[in-house]
Design an enzyme around this catalytic site. Structure first.
Site, PDB file in Angstrom:
ATOM      1  N   LYS A 111      75.454 -28.871  39.742  1.00 41.68           N
ATOM      2  CA  LYS A 111      74.812 -29.498  38.580  1.00 41.68           C
ATOM      3  C   LYS A 111      73.872 -28.564  37.851  1.00 41.68           C
ATOM      4  CE  LYS A 111      75.063 -34.360  39.879  1.00 41.68           C
ATOM      5  NZ  LYS A 111      74.321 -35.481  40.462  1.00 41.68           N
ATOM      6  N   LYS A 214      87.908 -33.095  41.502  1.00 39.79           N
ATOM      7  CA  LYS A 214      87.524 -34.465  41.846  1.00 39.79           C
ATOM      8  C   LYS A 214      87.575 -35.369  40.617  1.00 39.79           C
ATOM      9  CE  LYS A 214      83.145 -35.427  42.490  1.00 39.79           C
ATOM     10  NZ  LYS A 214      81.758 -35.499  42.978  1.00 39.79           N
ATOM     11  N   LYS A 217      83.081 -39.054  36.595  1.00 35.92           N
ATOM     12  CA  LYS A 217      82.601 -39.675  35.359  1.00 35.92           C
ATOM     13  C   LYS A 217      82.401 -38.635  34.268  1.00 35.92           C
ATOM     14  CE  LYS A 217      79.837 -42.979  37.977  1.00 35.92           C
ATOM     15  NZ  LYS A 217      78.521 -43.278  38.560  1.00 35.92           N
TER      16      LYS A 217
HETATM   17  P1  TYM Z   1      77.810 -41.794  42.989  1.00 39.47           P
HETATM   18  O1  TYM Z   1      77.103 -42.827  42.171  1.00 39.47           O
HETATM   19  O2  TYM Z   1      78.112 -40.492  42.363  1.00 39.47           O
HETATM   20  O3  TYM Z   1      79.170 -42.370  43.531  1.00 39.47           O
HETATM   21  C1  TYM Z   1      79.236 -43.636  44.167  1.00 39.47           C
HETATM   22  C2  TYM Z   1      80.193 -43.564  45.338  1.00 39.47           C
HETATM   23  O4  TYM Z   1      81.498 -43.207  44.875  1.00 39.47           O
HETATM   24  C3  TYM Z   1      81.985 -42.118  45.653  1.00 39.47           C
HETATM   25  N1  TYM Z   1      82.859 -41.279  44.816  1.00 39.47           N
HETATM   26  C4  TYM Z   1      84.105 -40.928  45.162  1.00 39.47           C
HETATM   27  N2  TYM Z   1      84.847 -41.209  46.246  1.00 39.47           N
HETATM   28  C5  TYM Z   1      86.102 -40.713  46.289  1.00 39.47           C
HETATM   29  N3  TYM Z   1      86.632 -39.955  45.299  1.00 39.47           N
HETATM   30  C6  TYM Z   1      85.923 -39.631  44.191  1.00 39.47           C
HETATM   31  N4  TYM Z   1      86.474 -38.899  43.226  1.00 39.47           N
HETATM   32  C7  TYM Z   1      84.593 -40.134  44.094  1.00 39.47           C
HETATM   33  N5  TYM Z   1      83.616 -40.035  43.156  1.00 39.47           N
HETATM   34  C8  TYM Z   1      82.573 -40.725  43.626  1.00 39.47           C
HETATM   35  C9  TYM Z   1      80.744 -41.370  46.095  1.00 39.47           C
HETATM   36  O5  TYM Z   1      81.000 -40.577  47.236  1.00 39.47           O
HETATM   37  C10 TYM Z   1      79.800 -42.512  46.378  1.00 39.47           C
HETATM   38  O6  TYM Z   1      80.020 -43.035  47.674  1.00 39.47           O
HETATM   39  N6  TYM Z   1      74.184 -39.948  45.886  1.00 39.47           N
HETATM   40  C11 TYM Z   1      75.100 -41.059  45.713  1.00 39.47           C
HETATM   41  C12 TYM Z   1      74.394 -42.401  45.583  1.00 39.47           C
HETATM   42  C13 TYM Z   1      73.402 -42.714  46.658  1.00 39.47           C
HETATM   43  C14 TYM Z   1      73.701 -43.094  48.000  1.00 39.47           C
HETATM   44  C15 TYM Z   1      72.450 -43.326  48.617  1.00 39.47           C
HETATM   45  C16 TYM Z   1      74.891 -43.260  48.712  1.00 39.47           C
HETATM   46  C17 TYM Z   1      72.053 -42.725  46.526  1.00 39.47           C
HETATM   47  N7  TYM Z   1      71.481 -43.111  47.689  1.00 39.47           N
HETATM   48  C18 TYM Z   1      72.363 -43.728  49.948  1.00 39.47           C
HETATM   49  C19 TYM Z   1      74.793 -43.655  50.058  1.00 39.47           C
HETATM   50  C20 TYM Z   1      73.549 -43.880  50.656  1.00 39.47           C
HETATM   51  C21 TYM Z   1      75.911 -40.830  44.452  1.00 39.47           C
HETATM   52  O7  TYM Z   1      75.496 -40.124  43.569  1.00 39.47           O
HETATM   53  O8  TYM Z   1      77.016 -41.578  44.369  1.00 39.47           O
END
Ligand code: TYM
Length: 351
Positions: A111, A214, A217
């Site tokens: 990032k 991947k 968004k």
């Molecule tokens: P975020 O908001 O980017 O994504 C939410 C969830 O979707 C999963 N994900 C994917 N899984 C498979 N293939 C993909 N292409 C893909 N893109 C996204 C992410 O792995 C995630 O599970 N840091 C985290 C949010 C967070 C969190 C936490 C998660 C904050 N605190 C505590 C677990 C526990 C995030 O940015 O997810």
């Protein structure tokens, strides 16, 4: 019952990766676990401070949780900023964790690549510390996420372990915690070692335009992803246009090696059908993509349309979603405060 925690950021549309990597697993875990699912709005301001429609974004993630089948009465659905204990514990973890641990995170490097330090918020660097606090403020043990969050969960374990060791005597004196062995060392632990739940046939859903990237968004091409807001026609168009190679599908999983696009589409099919890739290839092995893609379109539309429709219905009257978030926030706050009272006591703050 094991305690499950996970979070999703309210930034941009949810896509099939979020659904298969995370939300679909959240739903499946409800029967046998106590679950807390969070819309992580404090995380959403780390990369970009000002959002045009933050409230709408938060509500739409909550709506997706409910539409996908999460029961907010049996479990907890809330937004992170409603529970200030997350930020409080994150501050303490900022003092436990080391700057080097944060700088090593590949997501941070991705990032910030090419930017100088004047352009990067301090919050973006400390992001994983808040993530560790999200989980550990409930002392949750199981965290369903996509593969891209694996490194952050390893860091969560490192933070828990350092806290447990640094405050070992205090934890013992406070008369709380349990004896565990970390490596060779006996430790009186307060925070558990979290287990990531990453498996399944689609732990990392890839872009429909490039099987080595991947699904995300932030990809400039909307054709690269299926959004949870896409209608049937759009889903169909995106899958028909998805990149493939010219060969027929193999009949065994081994045959997907070196064929990232084929592997991705078979993984998506398997995850949507609650099957393994081997099951899918047993059915479609030897067939061309021209036969497989229409089957995938049907399956994706059948699974996703009811969710999309229900999300839209829920977003028509946001008072229902807001009431769910308020109720979840209240219940989450009570649980988080219980941990924070003990943490303040362990550290030695007067309260
Ligand atoms: P975020 O908001 O980017 O994504 C939410 C969830 O979707 C999963 N994900 C994917 N899984 C498979 N293939 C993909 N292409 C893909 N893109 C996204 C992410 O792995 C995630 O599970 N840091 C985290 C949010 C967070 C969190 C936490 C998660 C904050 N605190 C505590 C677990 C526990 C995030 O940015 O997810």
């Amino acid at each position: 019952k094991p305690l499950v925690f996970s979070g999703v950021q309210p930034t941009g549309n949810l896509h099939l990766g979020n659904y298969l990597g995370a939300i679909r697993k959240f739903v499946a875990l409800q029967d046998d676990n106590d679950c807390i699912y969070c819309v992580v709005d404090l995380h959403a301001i780390t990369a970009q401070l000002v959002h045009e429609d933050m409230r709408g974004q938060i509500r739409s993630i909550a709506a997706a949780f409910i539409a996908a089948g999460i029961d907010p009465k049996k479990h907890i659905v809330f937004n992170q900023s409603a529970v200030p204990q997350h930020a409080e514990l994150a501050w303490i973890f900022n003092c436990v964790a080391r700057i080097g641990w944060m700088e090593r995170m590949t997501q941070f490097k991705d990032k910030t690549g090419g930017k100088n330090a004047e352009q990067v918020s301090l919050g973006l660097l400390a992001y994983p510390s808040l993530m560790a606090a999200d989980i550990l403020v409930y002392r949750a043990t199981h965290v369903p996420v996509g593969d891209d969050q694996k490194q952050h969960l390893e860091l969560t374990r490192d933070i828990a372990q350092k806290f447990n060791i640094d405050f070992g005597n205090h934890i013992r004196k406070a008369g709380i915690g349990v004896d565990i062995v970390v490596g060779e060392e006996p430790v009186h632990a307060y925070f558990p070692m979290v287990e990531p739940l990453i498996g399944g046939p689609a732990p990392r859903v890839m872009s429909l335009r490039d099987g080595t990237k991947k699904m995300s968004k932030s990809d400039a091409s909307d054709l690269s992803r299926i959004n949870l807001t896409d209608d049937a026609e759009t889903i169909s168009k995106k899958i028909r246009k998805a990149k493939t190679d010219p060969d027929a599908l193999p009949s065994e999983v081994e045959g997907l090696k070196g064929r990232p696009e084929a592997d991705n589409l078979v993984g998506i099919y398997a995850a949507l059908a609650d099957k393994t890739k081997a099951d899918v290839l047993a059915e479609f092995g030897g067939q061309q993509f021209s036969a497989f893609k229409p089957a995938l379109v049907d399956l994706a539309v059948n699974v996703l349309s009811p969710i999309t429709d229900e999300m839209r219905r829920l977003m028509d009257d946001t008072s229902h979603i807001d009431a769910i978030l308020r109720d979840g926030g209240e219940r989450a706050r009570a649980r988080a405060e219980k941990t924070m009272k003990e943490v303040r006591d362990i550290i030695g703050f007067v309260q």
